[in-house]
Design an enzyme around this catalytic site. Structure first.
Site, PDB file in Angstrom:
ATOM      1  N   HIS A 307       0.892  -1.124  -0.033  1.00  0.00           N
ATOM      2  CA  HIS A 307      -0.022  -0.056  -0.086  1.00  0.00           C
ATOM      3  C   HIS A 307       0.918   1.163  -0.040  1.00  0.00           C
ATOM      4  O   HIS A 307       2.004   1.061   0.583  1.00  0.00           O
ATOM      5  CB  HIS A 307      -1.047   0.014   1.066  1.00  0.00           C
ATOM      6  CG  HIS A 307      -1.971   0.839   1.066  1.00  0.00           C
ATOM      7  ND1 HIS A 307      -1.791   2.390   1.200  1.00  0.00           N
ATOM      8  CD2 HIS A 307      -3.358   0.813   0.582  1.00  0.00           C
ATOM      9  CE1 HIS A 307      -3.096   2.819   1.206  1.00  0.00           C
ATOM     10  NE2 HIS A 307      -3.996   1.911   0.718  1.00  0.00           N
ATOM     11  N   ASP A 364      -8.143  -5.138   0.037  1.00  0.00           N
ATOM     12  CA  ASP A 364      -8.613  -5.908  -1.123  1.00  0.00           C
ATOM     13  C   ASP A 364      -8.231  -7.177  -1.091  1.00  0.00           C
ATOM     14  O   ASP A 364      -8.586  -7.865  -1.770  1.00  0.00           O
ATOM     15  CB  ASP A 364      -8.248  -5.265  -2.731  1.00  0.00           C
ATOM     16  CG  ASP A 364      -9.103  -3.838  -2.724  1.00  0.00           C
ATOM     17  OD1 ASP A 364     -10.106  -4.006  -2.291  1.00  0.00           O
ATOM     18  OD2 ASP A 364      -8.534  -2.954  -3.308  1.00  0.00           O
TER      19      ASP A 364
HETATM   20  N1  ACO Z   1       4.091  -7.591  -4.889  1.00  0.00           N
HETATM   21  C1  ACO Z   1       5.536  -7.565  -4.792  1.00  0.00           C
HETATM   22  N2  ACO Z   1       6.325  -6.673  -4.701  1.00  0.00           N
HETATM   23  C2  ACO Z   1       5.979  -5.409  -4.640  1.00  0.00           C
HETATM   24  C3  ACO Z   1       4.388  -5.448  -4.244  1.00  0.00           C
HETATM   25  C4  ACO Z   1       3.398  -6.491  -4.385  1.00  0.00           C
HETATM   26  N3  ACO Z   1       2.195  -6.516  -4.479  1.00  0.00           N
HETATM   27  N4  ACO Z   1       4.116  -4.159  -3.876  1.00  0.00           N
HETATM   28  C5  ACO Z   1       5.104  -3.485  -3.852  1.00  0.00           C
HETATM   29  N5  ACO Z   1       6.281  -4.481  -4.177  1.00  0.00           N
HETATM   30  C6  ACO Z   1       7.755  -3.994  -4.024  1.00  0.00           C
HETATM   31  C7  ACO Z   1       7.949  -2.957  -5.484  1.00  0.00           C
HETATM   32  O1  ACO Z   1       8.580  -3.863  -6.408  1.00  0.00           O
HETATM   33  C8  ACO Z   1       9.231  -2.465  -4.796  1.00  0.00           C
HETATM   34  O2  ACO Z   1      10.355  -3.179  -4.623  1.00  0.00           O
HETATM   35  P1  ACO Z   1      11.776  -2.410  -4.821  1.00  0.00           P
HETATM   36  O3  ACO Z   1      11.958  -1.472  -3.638  1.00  0.00           O
HETATM   37  O4  ACO Z   1      12.869  -3.723  -4.743  1.00  0.00           O
HETATM   38  O5  ACO Z   1      11.899  -1.848  -6.200  1.00  0.00           O
HETATM   39  C9  ACO Z   1       8.694  -2.078  -3.258  1.00  0.00           C
HETATM   40  O6  ACO Z   1       7.982  -3.142  -2.981  1.00  0.00           O
HETATM   41  C10 ACO Z   1       8.085  -0.683  -3.312  1.00  0.00           C
HETATM   42  O7  ACO Z   1       7.120  -0.825  -4.120  1.00  0.00           O
HETATM   43  P2  ACO Z   1       6.399   0.580  -4.949  1.00  0.00           P
HETATM   44  O8  ACO Z   1       5.517   0.105  -6.155  1.00  0.00           O
HETATM   45  O9  ACO Z   1       7.369   1.810  -5.028  1.00  0.00           O
HETATM   46  O10 ACO Z   1       5.163   0.917  -3.693  1.00  0.00           O
HETATM   47  P3  ACO Z   1       4.114   2.119  -4.175  1.00  0.00           P
HETATM   48  O11 ACO Z   1       3.996   2.836  -2.787  1.00  0.00           O
HETATM   49  O12 ACO Z   1       4.478   2.873  -5.318  1.00  0.00           O
HETATM   50  O13 ACO Z   1       2.691   1.245  -4.534  1.00  0.00           O
HETATM   51  C11 ACO Z   1       1.149  -0.325  -4.690  1.00  0.00           C
HETATM   52  C12 ACO Z   1       1.894   0.735  -3.802  1.00  0.00           C
HETATM   53  C13 ACO Z   1       0.717   0.465  -5.870  1.00  0.00           C
HETATM   54  C14 ACO Z   1      -0.182  -0.741  -4.019  1.00  0.00           C
HETATM   55  C15 ACO Z   1       1.811  -1.606  -4.684  1.00  0.00           C
HETATM   56  O14 ACO Z   1       2.098  -2.291  -3.584  1.00  0.00           O
HETATM   57  C16 ACO Z   1       1.111  -2.549  -5.381  1.00  0.00           C
HETATM   58  O15 ACO Z   1       1.268  -2.554  -6.907  1.00  0.00           O
HETATM   59  N6  ACO Z   1       0.289  -3.436  -5.051  1.00  0.00           N
HETATM   60  C17 ACO Z   1      -0.458  -4.475  -5.758  1.00  0.00           C
HETATM   61  C18 ACO Z   1      -1.728  -4.207  -5.958  1.00  0.00           C
HETATM   62  C19 ACO Z   1      -2.728  -3.697  -5.022  1.00  0.00           C
HETATM   63  O16 ACO Z   1      -3.244  -4.608  -4.366  1.00  0.00           O
HETATM   64  N7  ACO Z   1      -3.402  -2.494  -5.012  1.00  0.00           N
HETATM   65  C20 ACO Z   1      -4.362  -1.978  -3.999  1.00  0.00           C
HETATM   66  C21 ACO Z   1      -3.821  -0.900  -3.257  1.00  0.00           C
HETATM   67  S1  ACO Z   1      -4.924  -0.597  -2.051  1.00  0.00           S
HETATM   68  C22 ACO Z   1      -6.456   0.336  -2.370  1.00  0.00           C
HETATM   69  O17 ACO Z   1      -6.124   0.748  -3.884  1.00  0.00           O
HETATM   70  C23 ACO Z   1      -7.723   0.201  -1.886  1.00  0.00           C
END
Ligand code: ACO
Length: 428
Positions: A307, A364
């Protein structure tokens, strides 16, 4: 702590005031930065460090896993309030008295019929259309059927617009689902509660009386409360920024619905269930998918994990996990998907990759399991999220307009070509 921040650019030093919120959050107010520095701006893609407004609606502390609407904890609201009370509190600032709640509900009910011509628009969509596309279009179309603009300085005008959309939106949600299922586009009943009425409109079959299952009703009430607001997330910021041009409430909501659609935001609940299904079809090997999620050469992400703001357990996920167990037990459903979800969660919570990055299950991760148990098609999950988020979007739009916020218009750092002469087509 000093109440100013000092910025040094080359030899010049500038001071900016600090802003402090009621929960001691601190921001640097850079309103005068560009003028004072002769053109310097800040850059922050994804707005990870940028506050777009001051807001009195929702407080969340991602590090501590705290979420509160109007000062009330999400845990207490989910246990003790119903969705309409929460909607009222979000929109008007205080929990309603009995009389206020009754009036609010009565006014909503008298606005819960939509122009019959909207059925023609619903009919024009192909069966293959995604429900979020239909919902966004229908919400925008409401403007055409209700063209009078809202005078935001008139409390009465504002109130009327709010009860209108609170009444009509569930009809659009129900019709979106019924269109996909080939069911007649019906109306609810004025004798039912807000959430019961939504259920009747969605699930009633043409050849039988609809009976409310209280277990399902309670779970839906809770899910809608948990989704009702989440401060300046992608769709809410979209509603505020669209509305900041003085686009109307319905048009701004339609923009928010489009933003919510994406799989990185509200679309994640659909993506989670599709992922869990795929893991099940593939033999249920959760470890294989954990490895894929960690592999930087593989675009796969564990949907429902991580998140932008919560770097601790999403408090909503805790409540939903318990609700998922209750609903499945009460309805006597054995869902292998739930077992896969629990395995994944356990593995992720003990895996250094997820622990170091503070990736916890988000709201979610479990909501889709409940929606599925209720008989809601996967493609409708994000629509259910929109239904819950409606009061939050309304509250945020209202706050933005009443605060007379300026039009949202970020700047950029241009990195393209410098001025160059035009080349005629023969010379390219
Ligand atoms: N699975 C695997 N790796 C992940 C995930 C995941 N679900 N989420 C983040 N990471 C990793 C990234 O690859 C990154 O790794 P790195 O530092 O080695 O490059 C690190 O964790 C940070 O991730 P970011 O994408 O920079 O975090 P950001 O805050 O931008 O993104 C997000 C948050 C979009 C929710 C992300 O965690 C994601 O894509 N999750 C899956 C989709 C999801 O469940 N979305 C619902 C959000 S809740 C809502 O909207 C109600």
């Amino acid at each position: 702590m000093s109440d100013t921040a000092r910025l040094q650019i080359g030899e010049n030093s500038y001071e900016f005031p600090l802003v402090k919120g009621t929960e001691n959050e601190v921001a640097i107010n850079i309103k005068t930065l560009r003028t004072a520095t002769n053109g310097v701006i800040t850059i922050d893609p994804g707005y990870k460090n940028t506050g777009s407004c001051e807001s009195a609606i929702t407080f969340l502390d991602g590090e501590k896993g705290i979420l509160r609407y109007r000062g009330y904890s999400i845990e207490e609201l989910a246990e003790k309030a119903d969705f309409l009370e929460v909607a009222f509190a979000l929109i008007f600032g205080e929990l309603p008295t009995k009389e206020q709640l009754e009036k609010f509900h009565k006014d909503i009910k008298s606005n819960s019929v939509v122009d019959d011509d909207i059925k023609k628009i619903v009919d024009a969509f192909p069966k293959s259309a995604h429900p979020m596309g239909i919902l966004s279009s229908l919400t925008s179309a409401l403007t055409a059927f209700n063209p009078s603009s809202v005078n935001v300085d008139s409390e009465e005008d504002m109130y009327n617009a709010i009860v209108k959309i609170m009444g009509k939106f569930p009809v659009l949600v129900a019709w979106t689902m019924r269109k996909k299922q080939g069911l007649p586009l019906n109306y609810g009943s004025k004798s039912l509660g807000y959430v019961e009425n939504i259920m009747k409109m969605m699930f009633e079959q043409p050849n039988e009386d609809y009976e409310i299952d209280t277990v399902v009703k309670d779970a839906l009430d809770k899910l809608l409360i948990l989704h009702a607001d989440h401060e300046q997330n992608c769709s809410t910021s979209t509603v505020r920024i669209a509305g900041s041009s003085h686009a109307g409430l319905f048009a701004s909501l339609s923009a928010g619905i489009s933003a919510l659609w994406g799989p990185l935001h509200g679309g994640a609940n659909q993506a989670v269930l599709e992922m869990l299904e795929a893991i099940k079809e593939d033999g249920g090997d959760t470890k294989k998918y954990m490895a894929k999620a960690k592999d930087k050469n593989d675009p796969f992400r564990l949907m429902g994990f991580g998140h932008r703001v919560y770097k601790n357990f999403d408090p909503r996920a805790k409540i939903i996990k318990v609700a998922a167990d209750e609903v499945l037990n009460n309805l006597g459903i054995q869902d292998p998907i739930l077992a896969i979800a629990k395995d994944l969660e356990q593995e992720a919570l003990n895996d250094p990759y997820f622990v170091e990055r503070k990736l916890y299950p988000n709201v979610d991760f479990y909501s889709g399991i409940i929606y599925r148990a209720m008989g809601i098609p996967v493609e409708m999950f994000t629509v259910m999220f929109a239904l819950g988020r409606l009061p939050g979007w309304i509250a945020q739009w209202k706050e933005m307009r009443l605060n007379h916020e300026p039009i949202g218009r970020p700047r950029q750092i241009y990195i393209g070509e410098n001025l160059r002469p035009f080349k005629s087509i023969e010379n390219r």
